[in-house]
Design a protein around this motif. Structure first.
Motif, PDB file in Angstrom:
ATOM      1  N   UNK A 137      53.334  81.980   5.066  1.00 30.12           N
ATOM      2  CA  UNK A 137      52.864  83.152   4.313  1.00 30.12           C
ATOM      3  C   UNK A 137      51.707  82.752   3.399  1.00 30.12           C
ATOM      4  N   UNK A 138      51.836  81.613   2.713  1.00 33.48           N
ATOM      5  CA  UNK A 138      50.765  81.139   1.836  1.00 33.48           C
ATOM      6  C   UNK A 138      49.499  80.833   2.632  1.00 33.48           C
ATOM      7  N   UNK A 139      49.672  80.208   3.790  1.00 32.44           N
ATOM      8  CA  UNK A 139      48.519  79.881   4.632  1.00 32.44           C
ATOM      9  C   UNK A 139      47.827  81.144   5.123  1.00 32.44           C
ATOM     10  N   UNK A 140      48.609  82.162   5.441  1.00 29.84           N
ATOM     11  CA  UNK A 140      48.039  83.424   5.907  1.00 29.84           C
ATOM     12  C   UNK A 140      47.214  84.082   4.801  1.00 29.84           C
ATOM     13  N   UNK A 141      47.703  84.022   3.580  1.00 33.79           N
ATOM     14  CA  UNK A 141      46.955  84.582   2.451  1.00 33.79           C
ATOM     15  C   UNK A 141      45.655  83.802   2.230  1.00 33.79           C
ATOM     16  N   UNK A 142      45.731  82.487   2.361  1.00 39.66           N
ATOM     17  CA  UNK A 142      44.529  81.658   2.227  1.00 39.66           C
ATOM     18  C   UNK A 142      43.502  82.031   3.297  1.00 39.66           C
ATOM     19  N   UNK A 143      43.969  82.202   4.526  1.00 44.55           N
ATOM     20  CA  UNK A 143      43.057  82.530   5.630  1.00 44.55           C
ATOM     21  C   UNK A 143      42.453  83.920   5.478  1.00 44.55           C
ATOM     22  N   UNK A 144      43.171  84.808   4.812  1.00 43.29           N
ATOM     23  CA  UNK A 144      42.619  86.142   4.577  1.00 43.29           C
ATOM     24  C   UNK A 144      41.343  86.038   3.737  1.00 43.29           C
ATOM     25  N   UNK A 168      40.278  76.255  -1.541  1.00 43.39           N
ATOM     26  CA  UNK A 168      41.504  75.505  -1.813  1.00 43.39           C
ATOM     27  C   UNK A 168      41.478  74.918  -3.225  1.00 43.39           C
ATOM     28  N   UNK A 169      40.318  74.411  -3.616  1.00 44.98           N
ATOM     29  CA  UNK A 169      40.187  73.832  -4.958  1.00 44.98           C
ATOM     30  C   UNK A 169      40.364  74.891  -6.037  1.00 44.98           C
ATOM     31  N   UNK A 170      39.782  76.056  -5.833  1.00 45.15           N
ATOM     32  CA  UNK A 170      39.919  77.141  -6.806  1.00 45.15           C
ATOM     33  C   UNK A 170      41.374  77.581  -6.942  1.00 45.15           C
ATOM     34  N   UNK A 171      42.088  77.613  -5.826  1.00 42.32           N
ATOM     35  CA  UNK A 171      43.509  77.977  -5.885  1.00 42.32           C
ATOM     36  C   UNK A 171      44.295  76.964  -6.702  1.00 42.32           C
ATOM     37  N   UNK A 172      43.984  75.683  -6.534  1.00 40.26           N
ATOM     38  CA  UNK A 172      44.677  74.638  -7.289  1.00 40.26           C
ATOM     39  C   UNK A 172      44.358  74.726  -8.776  1.00 40.26           C
TER      40      UNK A 172
END
Length: 309
Positions: free
Chosen positions: A95-102, A153-157
């Motif tokens: 689910x997290x990966x899907x949100x990232x890919x969106x 990815x960096x911004x999410x972290x």
């Protein structure tokens, strides 16, 4: 109809033992259904038949055990309960990966296929594991895709310390991916391909599978299931790339290439100093692809070649 234990060739026993022991080495189990899907088509028509064989076979019954539909090596029955939490974590990470890919797809509409590999794809996620991405991009879009993926990815972290670690360990151009599917004969690649969790580009995934009958010959049951799941195949003409995007991709390659090469060397030095030599990895940096492969992965590839020869 139950199949006689004596009628099963030794290479099938070797395959079963290898798959179960490999799962256990990764602190996981393999279900009866998954194990059966990796067997030749004319063996073990049901899970019950496979279970009966494992219990009846003199050698395998001493080495392996089945509990609640999960198979592991004797002495590691604790992995059966752990697998339930691994599956729950894997579902959450998908689910997290899907949100990232969106988010990534809005910035990179030229990504034709995006999937999850590694422990998440095998439903064996552990808290310390990364989420491994496999991306297929249009021509001259690999490096700008990687740059934007790393930035997001960096911004999410930065926004949340609880955000998962994303690992973009293989990004290739579509033409390179198509060639690999047609020409490779690697058993481990076949297993990875069939376990891929496809989140974007299922039609292209179906097209790639249809172009690789050698994968079907290795794992016919799982191949058939994934081909049906993929739906209609995608063999439409590809869009032309725009000049601005091509320039941006070239700049990204010139910036990221040396940085990732140096970062990989530094990480390998640290791993060797901590006695984790087998976790060191090779970094492949080319204009049309980026990939990392650990020494552990290379060893596993050799083992797959031996078992599935």
């Amino acid at each position: 109809m139950l199949e006689s234990s004596q009628a099963i060739p030794q290479e099938i026993r070797k395959r079963i033992r290898f798959l179960v022991e490999t799962a256990a080495a990764n602190e996981s189990t393999i279900s009866l259904n998954e194990l059966r899907s990796l067997m030749p088509e004319n063996r073990f028509p049901t899970d019950t038949v496979l279970k009966h064989f494992l219990n009846a076979d003199e050698r395998l019954s001493r080495l392996l055990t089945e509990t609640k539909g999960e198979i592991t090596v004797r002495g590691r029955e604790d992995l059966v309960e752990a697998r339930n939490s691994q599956r729950r974590l894997a579902r959450a990470r998908i689910v997290q990966a899907d949100e990232f890919l969106r988010t990534l797809s809005r910035l990179c509409p030229w990504i034709d296929l995006a999937g999850i590999s590694g422990s998440t794809a095998y439903a064996g996620s552990k808290p310390e594991d990364d989420i491994d991405f496999f991306l297929v991009a249009k021509r001259r879009r690999v490096w700008i895709s990687l740059l934007l993926a790393m930035v997001i990815a960096r911004l999410e972290r930065l926004r949340s310390s609880n955000a998962p670690m994303y690992c973009f360990n293989r990004i290739v151009e579509r033409s390179d991916c198509e060639r690999t599917f047609r020409e490779s004969r690697e058993p481990l690649l076949a297993r990875e391909v069939l376990n891929l969790v496809v989140l974007r580009g299922s039609q292209l995934y179906g097209h790639l599978l249809a172009s690789a009958p050698w994968i079907e010959s290795m794992f016919p049951r799982l191949f058939a299931a994934r081909l049906v799941e993929a739906g209609p195949t995608d063999d439409e003409p590809r869009e032309k790339t725009h000049f601005v995007g091509t320039i941006a991709n070239a700049v990204a390659f010139l910036v990221l290439g040396p940085y990732l090469l140096l970062a990989g060397m530094v990480r390998n030095v640290r791993l060797r100093k901590s006695g984790r030599d087998r976790e060191c990895f090779n970094t492949l940096i080319q204009p049309d692809r980026y990939a990392t492969e650990s020494l552990l992965y290379n060893e596993l590839r050799e083992e797959y070649r031996e078992v599935f020869a």
